[in-house]
Design an enzyme around this catalytic site. Structure first.
Site, PDB file in Angstrom:
ATOM      1  N   HIS A   1       0.837  -1.192   0.000  1.00 47.84           N
ATOM      2  CA  HIS A   1       0.000   0.000   0.000  1.00 47.84           C
ATOM      3  C   HIS A   1       0.881   1.255   0.000  1.00 47.84           C
ATOM      4  CE1 HIS A   1      -0.386   1.055   4.597  1.00 47.84           C
ATOM      5  NE2 HIS A   1       0.826   0.742   4.291  1.00 47.84           N
TER       6      HIS A   1
ATOM      7  N   CYS B   1       5.747   6.489   4.395  1.00 44.52           N
ATOM      8  CA  CYS B   1       4.575   5.709   3.966  1.00 44.52           C
ATOM      9  C   CYS B   1       3.995   6.255   2.668  1.00 44.52           C
ATOM     10  CB  CYS B   1       3.495   5.704   5.047  1.00 44.52           C
ATOM     11  SG  CYS B   1       4.043   4.899   6.564  1.00 44.52           S
TER      12      CYS B   1
ATOM     13  N   HIS C   1       3.088  -4.925   4.040  1.00 46.19           N
ATOM     14  CA  HIS C   1       2.975  -5.474   5.389  1.00 46.19           C
ATOM     15  C   HIS C   1       2.444  -6.905   5.369  1.00 46.19           C
ATOM     16  CE1 HIS C   1       3.652  -1.571   7.259  1.00 46.19           C
ATOM     17  NE2 HIS C   1       2.752  -1.042   6.461  1.00 46.19           N
TER      18      HIS C   1
ATOM     19  N   ASP D   1      -5.412 -10.413  -0.022  1.00 48.33           N
ATOM     20  CA  ASP D   1      -4.108 -11.069   0.073  1.00 48.33           C
ATOM     21  C   ASP D   1      -3.302 -10.933  -1.222  1.00 48.33           C
ATOM     22  OD1 ASP D   1      -2.111 -12.590   1.312  1.00 48.33           O
ATOM     23  OD2 ASP D   1      -2.803 -14.417   0.315  1.00 48.33           O
ATOM     24  N   HIS D   2      -2.027 -10.575  -1.066  1.00 48.20           N
ATOM     25  CA  HIS D   2      -1.115 -10.406  -2.201  1.00 48.20           C
ATOM     26  C   HIS D   2      -1.638  -9.376  -3.198  1.00 48.20           C
ATOM     27  CE1 HIS D   2       0.960 -13.887  -0.563  1.00 48.20           C
ATOM     28  NE2 HIS D   2       1.953 -13.655  -1.392  1.00 48.20           N
TER      29      HIS D   2
ATOM     30  N   GLU E   1      -0.982  -4.052  11.730  1.00 46.02           N
ATOM     31  CA  GLU E   1      -0.237  -3.630  10.532  1.00 46.02           C
ATOM     32  C   GLU E   1       1.221  -4.079  10.679  1.00 46.02           C
ATOM     33  OE1 GLU E   1      -0.966   0.227   8.118  1.00 46.02           O
ATOM     34  OE2 GLU E   1       0.659   0.671   9.493  1.00 46.02           O
TER      35      GLU E   1
END
Lengths: 135, 135, 135, 135, 135, 135
Positions: free
Chosen positions: A15, A34, A42, A80-81, A125
């Protein structure tokens, strides 16, 4: 005699935190590294908790296998992924902070949990940063 | 000025999930491999929490040594290295799901905790499945 | 340029420690409450490690997905939710101590790992007791 | 849409539990080996949680970097590598039990957290003993 | 067929790092805040590992209960809730760094482990700093 | 009297696993969802271990503060909150698998550790997948 039942799951994702209407200077001030435009990522650890009465026949508040499959199909398959900013529609106009991700996960699961039961989402996170949302 | 004081303990046990009035087909549908008639087992991790006022003289809500000994005598001695279905009277007519075990542990401890204090029992059946009961 | 690659898995099982040729008094002296004839159980945490050269094309010593599936089919399917004494043929004449279980797991996996690579099995019987075997 | 945001931190310190107005016999009865006049010590793990509304612009309840720096300047700098009894003024007349330390940490942080937000302090004295205080 | 058997234990202690022949300036340069003359402390986590052949009769390399009791009587009783500099004779002329503590623990245990077996001591001073010594 | 000293650190990063000379079909076969062209990410946990003689004056094999700063300047500053494929030169022609990342980290640190000492790098890509490299 209400019991809270919790199930742990996890997913990995990339992200970037930035506000589309802000310039890069402002985004760096607020989001620091970030805001890296090439993304970082993460291992998100997720704890989903459902609170309700124990069923007299089964001894379950909720069948863990059903809860596990629900988290798989509604949350893991969606996140996911993935690159949260690019590939997850909910974050088109929403910054994928841990806070906002926990709300998105709650909203994905809530319609599938019986309305007589309470739902709570806890999202790590990192092992040092985590959030809790219960609607 | 109420503080919640928590103590971690653990015990190992064997169990089997099944309803005595159901046939094997129905038990397998509901409990899957947890219905194995030869039993399987877990390392149960237990967190017992007591909430109350801090005693001005000792600085304690509850003396951890006393709480530790209470968990040992009332819970560990009763459940550790036991077959829950066969050897623990509370589960003669109660299915030993994590939910029901947490209620049994709560009921074992509640009479020994001062009534001015709250009690909470958190029980990990596995590192991924856990329950919380507070009366 | 050898790298050791490790994958964590887990399974739950019931067992009992006793020597078939010893009387109950002798078994109690040696195995204590682990000799409970009604069984007790554990959440076994397993770490399987494979050491070898990095493949230049894939950057892998071993594909984690293949290793994960191998552990699933050879170890978890054989041991998870089982009574080790009653249902696992390897323990018909072998006491299912953590030491012996680690050797059994090693022997189950070794034929499926390329002979140019080293294999190590680490098995946690509880978070405080664990063993390591590498052939 | 309130979310609880948690940040983990840690510090090491020495302490001794004893009541200044009690003789050594009475202190030993109540505090056992924690009354060692030469001190003993702990790695304290600390979880600070702030609950509030998500800011629409940043997606944050509270900026984790700011919370991290606040814990550093108000708690870690005051307690890390210190002898709590000798060097921390708050414990001149207060026994440094986990309960009292959690209250002292809460009071150090509360003035710096916006009054619209809730604060909770969780303090692990050991991995098996911990306390929670939320005002 | 050698297996390594590991047992986890823990103790809390206070210590101070400084060289008696150095002045305070030099000690601060080398040891920083660990040189605090009022002491600080840690929750030391200890893993003791013994490697040897599996006994054919018991299935044990070493009886975990015996190993647990040995660690209790030789290490925990000597170090738990102690001030290492003041109360532990081994550190009269030896700085109680994690490295030196691990050697002291090894030397305390080695005479009680059969000479055909290997011994390893792993000591966590904090969850982020740890040492391993095997003679 | 050699002791192994270990220090834990961590960093977050995004990455993608794919071979530049392979087509997408082949990359998907080998790397599955890790081949997502929009990247995914991990919280990498890192353990750096240095083995050597204890210095008689300091009681240290290596000063943990110096080791911590070295990991910060050589590894964390280079990899934390980065896209490994795009922003880290070492991965221009090298696939950023856990295996290859551990070798890159080893090579970054090795010149700064005294040649009389051994170096080992352990890298957790997830809590279930990790690698170890020691040159």
């Amino acid at each position: 005699m209400k019991v809270k039942v919790s199930r742990k799951a996890h997913f990995n994702a990339a992200h970037r935190l930035y506000h589309k209407d802000w310039d890069n200077k402002k985004n760096n001030e607020v989001f620091g590294k970030c805001n890296n435009p090439n993304y970082h990522g993460h291992n998100y650890e997720l704890i989903v908790s459902v609170t309700g009465e124990i069923d007299k026949n089964t001894g379950f508040v909720v069948d863990m296998k059903i809860l596990k499959d629900l988290i798989k199909s509604k949350v893991e398959d969606a996140l996911d992924h993935k690159n949260l900013n690019v590939e997850v529609p909910e974050f088109e106009k929403l910054i994928p902070t841990a806070e906002n991700i926990s709300v998105v996960i709650y909203n994905k699961l809530r319609p599938h949990i019986d309305s007589s039961k309470d739902l709570e989402v806890m999202l790590y996170e990192t092992p040092r940063n985590f959030v809790t949302y219960s609607g």
